[in-house]
Design a protein around this motif. Structure first.
Motif, mmCIF file in Angstrom:
data_model
loop_
_atom_site.group_PDB
_atom_site.id
_atom_site.type_symbol
_atom_site.label_atom_id
_atom_site.label_comp_id
_atom_site.label_asym_id
_atom_site.label_seq_id
_atom_site.Cartn_x
_atom_site.Cartn_y
_atom_site.Cartn_z
ATOM 1 N N LEU A 58 3.914 1.346 0.223
ATOM 2 C CA LEU A 58 4.064 1.982 1.693
ATOM 3 C C LEU A 58 4.867 3.171 2.149
ATOM 4 O O LEU A 58 4.823 3.725 3.073
ATOM 5 C CB LEU A 58 2.995 1.652 2.644
ATOM 6 N N ASN A 59 5.380 1.549 2.483
ATOM 7 C CA ASN A 59 6.584 2.466 3.892
ATOM 8 C C ASN A 59 7.244 3.799 3.480
ATOM 9 O O ASN A 59 8.330 5.169 3.688
ATOM 10 C CB ASN A 59 8.120 1.684 3.939
ATOM 11 N N THR A 60 8.024 3.571 1.509
ATOM 12 C CA THR A 60 8.605 4.413 0.876
ATOM 13 C C THR A 60 7.803 5.458 0.817
ATOM 14 O O THR A 60 8.346 6.844 1.054
ATOM 15 C CB THR A 60 8.671 4.327 -0.569
ATOM 16 N N LEU A 61 6.479 5.863 0.404
ATOM 17 C CA LEU A 61 5.380 7.026 0.986
ATOM 18 C C LEU A 61 5.694 7.417 2.030
ATOM 19 O O LEU A 61 6.020 8.899 2.248
ATOM 20 C CB LEU A 61 4.568 6.224 0.267
ATOM 21 N N MET A 62 5.671 6.865 3.230
ATOM 22 C CA MET A 62 4.828 7.020 4.222
ATOM 23 C C MET A 62 6.786 8.567 5.137
ATOM 24 O O MET A 62 6.902 8.759 5.295
ATOM 25 C CB MET A 62 5.404 6.395 5.070
#
Ligand code: B12
Length: 134
Positions: A58-62
């Protein structure tokens, strides 16, 4: 004879090792689907590190996609609790929260019994973040 065997096995190990290392370092592709009431679900593609946790994905996506944002709080017992996605936040008084569901590569939908800090996605899973009521 023993020396030759030892040398041969060391050479074999050196040949096999880089392959093993690259295989396990490949990013694992997954999708994140955001579902809010009757709105059309929004699907994002991202990836997770080998045996990495969902929070990492989710951090990578954000960081890679301006259309995806999330916040979380830290629970003293269970770790990261998903509070909001794209500005929509769960609310204790309204009994709303972000439910975590997973559609596996073979189409089965399951409800993980751990949160975003513990769940380890597998390749080609769809992670469904569903704004819902308890
Ligand atoms: C009630 C409850 C909920 C309610 C909490 C709101 C409410 N009704 O008050 C709701 C429905 C929101 C909920 C959601 C989830 N829950 Co829940 N929940 C519980 C339950 C049954 C009781 C918690 C409680 O009230 N304790 C008493 C109060 C006084 O203590 P408290 O510390 O203030 O409780 C808070 C925390 O427990 C927190 N909380 C609740 N669930 C979760 C899950 C995670 C990952 C985190 C970080 C915090 C958290 O909310 C409580 C109220 O503020 C427990 C199991 C149990 N018997 O303890 C599972 C439990 C804590 N939940 C669990 C899970 C997995 C989830 C979900 C991830 C399920 C999912 N797949 O969507 C989601 C969280 C998703 C997210 N947004 O991050 C697991 C956590 C295990 C783990 N190691 O991660 C437990 C242990 C159940 C289980 N499967 O065994 N949950």
């Amino acid at each position: 004879m023993m020396k030759v065997l030892a040398l041969l096995s060391a050479a074999l190990l050196l040949l096999l090792l880089p392959g093993t290392l690259t295989q396990t370092s490949e990013p694992i592709p997954i999708e994140v689907v955001v579902v809010v009431e009757n709105n059309k679900p929004v699907t994002f593609s991202t990836h997770v590190a080998y045996r990495g946790i969902l929070l990492g994905a989710l951090n990578t996506l954000m960081t890679s996609n301006a259309n995806f944002k999330f916040t979380y709080s830290e629970d003293k017992n269970y770790g990261p609790y998903l509070e909001s996605v794209n500005g929509v936040a769960g609310n204790h008084n309204d009994h709303t929260y972000w439910e975590l569901l997973v559609k596996t590569a073979d189409g089965e939908i399951k409800r993980p019994d751990v949160g975003i800090g513990c769940y380890i996605p597998s390749a080609n899973e769809q992670i469904i973040l569903k704004f819902t009521k308890w």
